[in-house]
Scaffold this motif. Structure first.
Motif, mmCIF file in Angstrom:
data_model
loop_
_atom_site.group_PDB
_atom_site.id
_atom_site.type_symbol
_atom_site.label_atom_id
_atom_site.label_comp_id
_atom_site.label_asym_id
_atom_site.label_seq_id
_atom_site.Cartn_x
_atom_site.Cartn_y
_atom_site.Cartn_z
ATOM 1 N N UNK A 9 47.323 40.773 28.108
ATOM 2 C CA UNK A 9 47.557 42.097 28.687
ATOM 3 C C UNK A 9 46.366 43.017 28.408
ATOM 4 N N UNK A 10 45.832 42.984 27.166
ATOM 5 C CA UNK A 10 44.671 43.811 26.843
ATOM 6 C C UNK A 10 43.453 43.384 27.660
ATOM 7 N N UNK A 11 43.255 42.083 27.825
ATOM 8 C CA UNK A 11 42.107 41.596 28.584
ATOM 9 C C UNK A 11 42.226 41.978 30.057
ATOM 10 N N UNK A 12 43.415 41.894 30.605
ATOM 11 C CA UNK A 12 43.597 42.268 32.014
ATOM 12 C C UNK A 12 43.403 43.764 32.209
ATOM 13 N N UNK A 13 43.850 44.559 31.245
ATOM 14 C CA UNK A 13 43.670 46.007 31.362
ATOM 15 C C UNK A 13 42.195 46.373 31.268
ATOM 16 N N UNK A 14 41.457 45.684 30.413
ATOM 17 C CA UNK A 14 40.036 45.984 30.251
ATOM 18 C C UNK A 14 39.215 45.451 31.420
ATOM 19 N N UNK A 15 39.726 44.440 32.086
ATOM 20 C CA UNK A 15 38.946 43.797 33.132
ATOM 21 C C UNK A 15 39.380 44.123 34.541
ATOM 22 N N UNK A 16 40.016 45.265 34.742
ATOM 23 C CA UNK A 16 40.434 45.598 36.108
ATOM 24 C C UNK A 16 39.211 45.956 36.933
ATOM 25 N N UNK A 17 39.231 45.539 38.169
ATOM 26 C CA UNK A 17 38.114 45.811 39.072
ATOM 27 C C UNK A 17 38.207 47.252 39.572
ATOM 28 N N UNK A 18 37.078 47.927 39.729
ATOM 29 C CA UNK A 18 37.111 49.297 40.248
ATOM 30 C C UNK A 18 37.489 49.291 41.733
ATOM 31 N N UNK A 19 38.020 50.419 42.179
ATOM 32 C CA UNK A 19 38.379 50.543 43.592
ATOM 33 C C UNK A 19 37.103 50.723 44.405
ATOM 34 N N UNK A 20 36.751 49.742 45.162
ATOM 35 C CA UNK A 20 35.583 49.819 46.037
ATOM 36 C C UNK A 20 36.072 49.535 47.447
ATOM 37 N N UNK A 21 35.860 50.520 48.292
ATOM 38 C CA UNK A 21 36.272 50.339 49.679
ATOM 39 C C UNK A 21 35.120 49.744 50.469
ATOM 40 N N UNK A 22 35.463 49.068 51.522
ATOM 41 C CA UNK A 22 34.441 48.530 52.419
ATOM 42 C C UNK A 22 33.721 49.697 53.080
ATOM 43 N N UNK A 23 32.448 49.562 53.368
ATOM 44 C CA UNK A 23 31.717 50.668 53.983
ATOM 45 C C UNK A 23 32.272 50.995 55.368
ATOM 46 N N UNK A 24 32.360 52.287 55.617
ATOM 47 C CA UNK A 24 32.866 52.746 56.919
ATOM 48 C C UNK A 24 31.687 52.933 57.866
ATOM 49 N N UNK A 25 32.002 53.267 59.124
ATOM 50 C CA UNK A 25 30.940 53.515 60.101
ATOM 51 C C UNK A 25 30.085 54.709 59.677
ATOM 52 N N UNK A 26 30.704 55.706 59.058
ATOM 53 C CA UNK A 26 29.963 56.880 58.594
ATOM 54 C C UNK A 26 28.980 56.479 57.488
ATOM 55 N N UNK A 27 29.432 55.590 56.569
ATOM 56 C CA UNK A 27 28.545 55.105 55.502
ATOM 57 C C UNK A 27 27.356 54.349 56.087
ATOM 58 N N UNK A 28 27.615 53.499 57.058
ATOM 59 C CA UNK A 28 26.539 52.728 57.685
ATOM 60 C C UNK A 28 25.548 53.663 58.399
ATOM 61 N N UNK A 29 26.083 54.686 59.064
ATOM 62 C CA UNK A 29 25.216 55.633 59.778
ATOM 63 C C UNK A 29 24.345 56.412 58.783
ATOM 64 N N UNK A 30 24.918 56.798 57.626
ATOM 65 C CA UNK A 30 24.156 57.540 56.620
ATOM 66 C C UNK A 30 23.056 56.645 56.034
ATOM 67 N N UNK A 31 23.365 55.387 55.814
ATOM 68 C CA UNK A 31 22.368 54.452 55.287
ATOM 69 C C UNK A 31 21.237 54.264 56.287
ATOM 70 N N UNK A 32 21.594 54.112 57.565
ATOM 71 C CA UNK A 32 20.577 53.925 58.600
ATOM 72 C C UNK A 32 19.699 55.166 58.737
ATOM 73 N N UNK A 33 20.283 56.353 58.602
ATOM 74 C CA UNK A 33 19.516 57.597 58.696
ATOM 75 C C UNK A 33 18.544 57.711 57.529
#
Length: 147
Positions: A106-130
């Motif tokens: 339980x301690x290992x699973x609590x320490x090893x939770x993955x952060x919330x990362x969303x897939x890039x949206x169209x707005x993110x892709x447009x900002x990167x391209x700009x």
């Protein structure tokens, strides 16, 4: 009977080869010549002509007194072997059991939770391209003039 003859022949050959090797090993040193072009030729010849003192049995050093006797070594080795066996006995696989593994998991699973990362949206892709387009606009080729 034939086996005995073979042993005697092998022994004779061994003794003959040993005598031949011993006589061959000694002779090159007796006839060795000093290179006259050597810078130490005179010193080498002078040292070769000197006859040193032959060692005597009295020259053998006395037995050291600070060395423990064979029985002391034997006792030390026996003690080391006993300590090694005791360590093997104490650390054998059957001497311990895993406990409380659920809490650890339980301690290992609590320490090893993955952060919330969303897939890039169209707005993110447009900002990167700009950003990339602006960076390419600022970039310039290196000067062809030597420094």
């Amino acid at each position: 009977m034939n086996g005995e003859t073979g042993k005697i022949v092998r022994l004779g050959v061994l003794i003959g080869l040993t005598a031949l090797a011993a006589s061959g090993c000694a002779s090159p040193f007796a006839r060795a010549q000093v290179d006259p072009t050597s810078p130490i030729a005179a010193q080498t010849s002078a040292v070769a002509r000197q006859h040193g003192r032959r060692p005597k049995f009295a020259d053998i050093p006395a037995m050291p007194t600070d060395v423990r006797p064979a029985e002391g070594f034997r006792a030390s080795v026996t003690a080391e072997q006993a300590a090694a066996e005791e360590l093997r006995r104490q650390t054998a696989p059957e001497t311990f059991v895993l406990k409380d593994t659920e809490a650890y998991v339980a301690r290992a699973r609590a320490a090893g939770t993955a952060p919330d990362i969303d897939a890039p949206t169209e707005a993110d892709r447009a900002a990167t391209e700009a950003f990339a387009k602006a960076a390419r606009g600022r970039a310039s080729a290196p000067s062809s003039q030597p420094k």
